[in-house]
Design a protein around this motif. Structure first.
Motif, PDB file in Angstrom:
ATOM      1  N   GLN A  26       0.843  -1.196   0.000  1.00 38.36           N
ATOM      2  CA  GLN A  26       0.000   0.000   0.000  1.00 38.36           C
ATOM      3  C   GLN A  26       0.882   1.253   0.000  1.00 38.36           C
ATOM      4  O   GLN A  26       1.791   1.380   0.821  1.00 38.36           O
ATOM      5  CB  GLN A  26      -0.927   0.025   1.217  1.00 38.36           C
ATOM      6  N   TYR A  40      -7.133   4.671   1.715  1.00 41.67           N
ATOM      7  CA  TYR A  40      -7.916   4.311   0.543  1.00 41.67           C
ATOM      8  C   TYR A  40      -8.075   5.466  -0.435  1.00 41.67           C
ATOM      9  O   TYR A  40      -8.371   5.240  -1.612  1.00 41.67           O
ATOM     10  CB  TYR A  40      -9.292   3.784   0.962  1.00 41.67           C
ATOM     11  N   SER A  63      -4.917   4.493  -2.510  1.00 41.14           N
ATOM     12  CA  SER A  63      -5.018   3.098  -2.968  1.00 41.14           C
ATOM     13  C   SER A  63      -5.168   2.159  -1.778  1.00 41.14           C
ATOM     14  O   SER A  63      -4.571   2.396  -0.729  1.00 41.14           O
ATOM     15  CB  SER A  63      -3.757   2.722  -3.754  1.00 41.14           C
ATOM     16  N   ASN A  92       0.533  -4.708  -9.493  1.00 39.41           N
ATOM     17  CA  ASN A  92      -0.014  -3.350  -9.437  1.00 39.41           C
ATOM     18  C   ASN A  92       0.965  -2.395  -8.759  1.00 39.41           C
ATOM     19  O   ASN A  92       1.074  -1.229  -9.144  1.00 39.41           O
ATOM     20  CB  ASN A  92      -1.330  -3.338  -8.665  1.00 39.41           C
TER      21      ASN A  92
END
Ligand code: C2E
Ligand code: MG
Ligand code: MG
Ligand code: MG
Length: 278
Positions: free
Chosen positions: A45, A259, A262, A269
Motif C-alpha cells: 500500500q 484508501y 489506494s 499493481n
C-alpha cells in the motif's frame, strides 16, 4: 421458568462454542502448512508525500491465499500465528520476501522506494530476530536504507532494556524504525526520546472523524507538533477523503496512507505504481 427453553439456549450456546472452537482448530491446522505450501503473499500500500502527492514508500501487508476461502486478511490469522509462535518463521519469510521483491524491482530498473514491514510483538522479542535480519540483508544485498520496520507502541512497552537493545541493533544496521498505530497504546511519550525511532504513524482512529471532530483535530495537531519538535516524520493512516488530506496538509503532516490513494495491492499493481514514478 421454562426448563425446555433454558436447555435449548444452553445447547445453542455450546454448539456455538464448539463450532467456533472447531473453526479455530481448522484455521490453525491449515495455517501450519500454509508457509510450506506457499500460500502467503505480500500486498503493498502506497504511502504518499503530502507535499508533492507522490509515492514515498510502500507498506508491506501480508495476505493468505487459503484454498477454498480466497484471500484472507491478517486480522484473521496474525493473532493465531502470534499465539502458536508461527509468527516467527512467517514473519521472517515476510522480511525476506520483501527484500527479494525490492531487489527484483531494482533489476527491472524500477525506481527504488522504501518498503515498510510490520513486526509483531512475539517476533520482536524472539532472540533470533537480529541474526535473521543480518542474514537476509546479506543474502539479498538490499540497501538497508530501503527497509523500514513498523512496531506498535504496545509491543515496545512490553519489554524493558531488552527492547532498547534490539532497537539499537536494528538501527545500527541502517534500517529505519517507526511506531505503528500511534496513540492507541500506552502513549508514554518518554520512550519517543529513548528509542531510536524515526517515524510515527498516527492510528486511523484519529483520522476517521477529522472533519467532524475538533477533539481529533486537536489530538492530531498535538502529535504532529510533538513529532516536529523531536524531529520525527509523521504518517497519517486511514486517509480516505480529500477533506482528511486537506486538513492534514494544513496541519503540516508529512505523509499519508489510505484508501484515498489506494488500498493494498498485489505486486504487479505495485510495480505499475513504481513505473509511473520513473
Ligand atoms: P497496520 O500495520 O496498521 O496496517 C494498516 C491497515 O489498515 C491495513 O490492514 C490496511 O489495509 C488498512 N488500511 C489502509 N488504509 C486504510 C483506510 O483508508 N481505511 C481503512 N479502514 N483501513 C485502511 P490489513 O492489511 O488488514 O492489516 C491489518 C494489520 O495486520 C496491520 O495493521 C498489521 O498490524 C498486521 N499485519 C499485516 N501484515 C503483517 C505482517 O507481515 N506481519 C505482522 N506481524 N503483522 C502484519
Ligand atoms: Mg503497519
Ligand atoms: Mg497501523
Ligand atoms: Mg493496525
Amino acid at each position: 421458568y421454562h426448563a425446555k427453553a433454558a436447555g435449548r439456549n444452553t445447547y445453542q450456546f455450546f454448539t456455538q462454542k464448539m463450532n467456533s472452537a472447531a473453526s479455530h482448530f481448522e484455521l490453525e491446522t491449515s495455517l501450519r502448512s500454509a508457509l510450506a505450501q506457499s500460500q502467503f503473499e505480500l500486498h503493498f500500500q502506497p504511502i504518499i508525500d503530502i507535499g508533492t502527492r507522490r509515492l514515498h514508500s510502500l507498506e508491506v501487508l501480508l495476505r493468505w491465499r487459503r484454498p477454498g476461502s480466497g484471500l484472507v486478511g491478517p486480522d484473521k490469522f496474525i493473532p493465531i500465528l502470534e499465539e502458536n509462535g508461527l509468527i516467527v518463521p512467517v514473519g521472517e519469510w515476510v522480511i525476506r520476501r520483501a527484500c527479494e521483491q525490492s531487489m527484483e524491482w531494482k533489476r527491472q530498473g524500477l525506481q527504488p522506494v522504501p518498503l515498510a514491514v510490520n513486526l509483531s510483538p512475539r517476533q520482536f522479542m524472539h532472540r533470533g530476530l537480529v541474526p535473521a535480519i543480518r542474514r537476509i540483508l546479506d543474502d539479498t544485498g538490499i540497501d538497508p536504507a530501503l527497509l523500514e520496520f513498523e512496531i506498535t507502541e504496545t509491543a515496545l512497552m512490553q519489554q524493558g532494556e531488552q527492547t532498547l537493545d534490539i532497537l539499537g541493533q536494528i538501527n545500527a544496521m541502517g534500517i529505519r524504525l517507526s511506531i505503528d498505530d500511534f496513540g492507541t497504546g500506552y502513549s508514554s511519550l518518554a520512550y519517543l526520546k529513548r528509542f531510536p525511532v524515526k517515524k510515527i504513524k498516527i492510528d486511523r482512529a484519529f483520522i476517521k472523524d477529522l472533519e467532524r471532530s475538533a477533539e481529533d483535530r486537536a489530538i492530531v495537531a498535538a502529535i504532529i507538533a510533538l513529532s516536529d519538535s523531536l524531529q520525527l516524520s509523521v504518517v497519517a493512516e486511514g486517509v480516505e477523503t480529500e477533506g482528511h488530506y486537506a486538513l492534514l496538509q494544513e496541519q503540516g503532516c508529512q505523509f499519508a496512507q489510505g484508501y484515498l490513494f489506494s488500498p493494498p495491492v498485489p505486486r504487479v499493481n505495485a510495480a505499475n505504481m513504481l513505473e509511473r514514478l520513473g
